[in-house]
Write an enzyme that holds these catalytic residues in place. Structure first.
Site, PDB file in Angstrom:
ATOM      1  N   ASP A  11       0.872  -1.177   0.000  1.00  0.00           N
ATOM      2  CA  ASP A  11       0.000   0.000   0.000  1.00  0.00           C
ATOM      3  C   ASP A  11       0.909   1.227   0.000  1.00  0.00           C
ATOM      4  O   ASP A  11       1.522   1.557   1.008  1.00  0.00           O
ATOM      5  CB  ASP A  11      -0.870  -0.047   1.260  1.00  0.00           C
ATOM      6  CG  ASP A  11      -1.812   1.147   1.358  1.00  0.00           C
ATOM      7  OD1 ASP A  11      -1.815   1.997   0.450  1.00  0.00           O
ATOM      8  OD2 ASP A  11      -2.543   1.214   2.365  1.00  0.00           O
ATOM      9  N   ASP A 105      -4.565   2.634  -4.813  1.00  0.00           N
ATOM     10  CA  ASP A 105      -4.516   2.265  -3.391  1.00  0.00           C
ATOM     11  C   ASP A 105      -5.896   2.184  -2.737  1.00  0.00           C
ATOM     12  O   ASP A 105      -6.179   1.279  -1.958  1.00  0.00           O
ATOM     13  CB  ASP A 105      -3.593   3.212  -2.602  1.00  0.00           C
ATOM     14  CG  ASP A 105      -4.013   4.669  -2.656  1.00  0.00           C
ATOM     15  OD1 ASP A 105      -4.801   5.048  -3.545  1.00  0.00           O
ATOM     16  OD2 ASP A 105      -3.531   5.453  -1.803  1.00  0.00           O
ATOM     17  N   GLY A 133      -4.903  12.963   1.034  1.00  0.00           N
ATOM     18  CA  GLY A 133      -5.896  13.255   0.002  1.00  0.00           C
ATOM     19  C   GLY A 133      -7.125  12.409   0.276  1.00  0.00           C
ATOM     20  O   GLY A 133      -7.256  11.833   1.358  1.00  0.00           O
ATOM     21  N   GLU A 150     -11.942   8.391  -8.799  1.00  0.00           N
ATOM     22  CA  GLU A 150     -11.170   9.458  -8.146  1.00  0.00           C
ATOM     23  C   GLU A 150     -12.144  10.406  -7.427  1.00  0.00           C
ATOM     24  O   GLU A 150     -12.345  11.556  -7.824  1.00  0.00           O
ATOM     25  CB  GLU A 150     -10.311  10.215  -9.173  1.00  0.00           C
ATOM     26  CG  GLU A 150      -9.096   9.430  -9.635  1.00  0.00           C
ATOM     27  CD  GLU A 150      -8.033   9.255  -8.546  1.00  0.00           C
ATOM     28  OE1 GLU A 150      -8.078   9.978  -7.536  1.00  0.00           O
ATOM     29  OE2 GLU A 150      -7.162   8.381  -8.713  1.00  0.00           O
ATOM     30  N   CYS A 170     -11.964  20.746  -6.019  1.00  0.00           N
ATOM     31  CA  CYS A 170     -12.087  19.303  -5.731  1.00  0.00           C
ATOM     32  C   CYS A 170     -12.390  19.049  -4.254  1.00  0.00           C
ATOM     33  O   CYS A 170     -11.898  19.752  -3.375  1.00  0.00           O
ATOM     34  CB  CYS A 170     -10.807  18.569  -6.093  1.00  0.00           C
ATOM     35  SG  CYS A 170     -10.523  18.506  -7.859  1.00  0.00           S
TER      36      CYS A 170
HETATM   37 ZN    ZN Z   1      -8.439  17.576  -8.002  1.00  0.00          ZN
END
Ligand code: ZN
Length: 315
Positions: A11, A105, A133, A150, A170
């Site tokens: 990982d 991951d 993130g 994502e 985001c």
């Molecule tokens: Zn982004």
């Protein structure tokens, strides 16, 4: 000699590298954790060597970033540029002479929870890794959905600052550990009063989400505000996922779930305000049960899935 079949699960996230020797039934025999290296390739080979014992069936590699499955590389990794473009699969395969499989991951974490963890009883769920993130993995009809997922780069603000991925506004720019820390630093630099000023021997650039959570529990206003704002942003993302996918469950993983009582509770509240009521009520929002091990367990399961079914590896 070992009688069970073993694989190496890796990982490799934006913050930590975890490498484990995992049995076919998901038990971890050995495990090593390090900070994510800058010299990715050499460090990976070295760490695999440390953990490997006897014969292994293969190596499963979960890496933060958008995966080029055809060529066994990472297209792009906004939080971990060092892995971009590296020929990891080919290189590791050459060294250890076993099949090597590459996945994202968070997709690996979803596979781990699906096989051995909090996702066992669900056919359809979304997993989010809440850390430096925000990563995502989607299990659909019992299998990993072959999608980028994502989720951290879902835009929740059409007019905001640019994310390193190229999009604007985001989710992870508002709801991740990095976002929380950045906000703490900005506010402290502006002179906002907060207990956070005293942590890390006064070095505000070393503040962690744990520090923020601890201060929040002690009643620190800024810390509470940071966690609540991040939680609300996460809730917007959850509402979007719920409305689009109507999963049976959303499984939350990663270091930030330690702040469940403020951050995640706020997210659930926000999602309940925004998502379709009937769909929201059918979703269980629960913590990962494998914790930090989900990624390595899921990565190792890539090996067993592929060797078990004798399908040609995609790579
Ligand atoms: Zn982004």
């Amino acid at each position: 000699m070992m009688s069970k079949k073993y694989a190496i699960g890796i990982d490799l996230g934006g913050t930590n590298l975890r490498v484990a020797l995992v049995s076919e039934d998901g038990e971890i025999a050995r495990k090593v954790k390090k900070a994510s290296p800058e010299e990715v390739f050499d460090s990976l080979l070295e760490t695999i060597e440390e953990v490997k014992q006897g014969d292994i069936a293969g190596i499963g590699l979960g890496v933060a970033g958008l995966i080029d499955r055809e060529n066994g590389r990472v297209f792009s990794s906004p939080n971990y540029h060092a892995v971009e473009g590296l020929d990891l699969v080919e290189g590791i395969q050459r060294k250890f002479n076993v099949p090597v499989y590459l996945e994202n991951d968070a997709n690996c974490a979803a596979l781990g929870e699906n096989a051995r963890g909090a996702g066992k009883d669900f056919e359809n769920f979304v997993l989010l890794t809440l850390g430096t993130g925000i990563g995502g993995g989607i299990i659909y009809k019992g299998e990993l959905l072959d999608a980028a997922a994502e989720i951290g780069h879902m835009s929740i603000n059409a007019e905001a600052e640019k994310c390193p991925c190229g999009n604007i506004g985001c989710l992870e720019n508002y709801a991740s550990a990095r976002a929380m820390i950045a906000k703490a630093v900005v506010m402290l630099e502006k002179g906002t009063e907060s207990m956070l000023k005293n942590c890390c021997n006064g070095s505000i650039y070393k503040i962690t989400p744990d520090d923020i959570y601890k201060s929040a529990l002690e009643g620190d206003t800024l810390s509470r505000e940071i966690l609540r704002d991040a939680g609300r942003a996460l809730g917007v993302g959850l509402a979007n996922l719920i409305n689009i996918l109507s999963p049976e469950a959303i499984i939350l993983a990663g270091g930030l779930i330690g702040a469940w009582n403020i951050y995640v509770q706020e997210a659930i509240k926000e999602a309940s305000r925004r998502a379709f009521k009937d769909v929201f009520e059918a979703v269980k929002i629960i913590p990962s049960s494998l914790g930090d091990d989900a990624g390595v367990v899921g990565a190792s399961s890539l090996v067993f899935m592929k060797t078990a079914t004798h399908i040609n590896p995609r790579f």
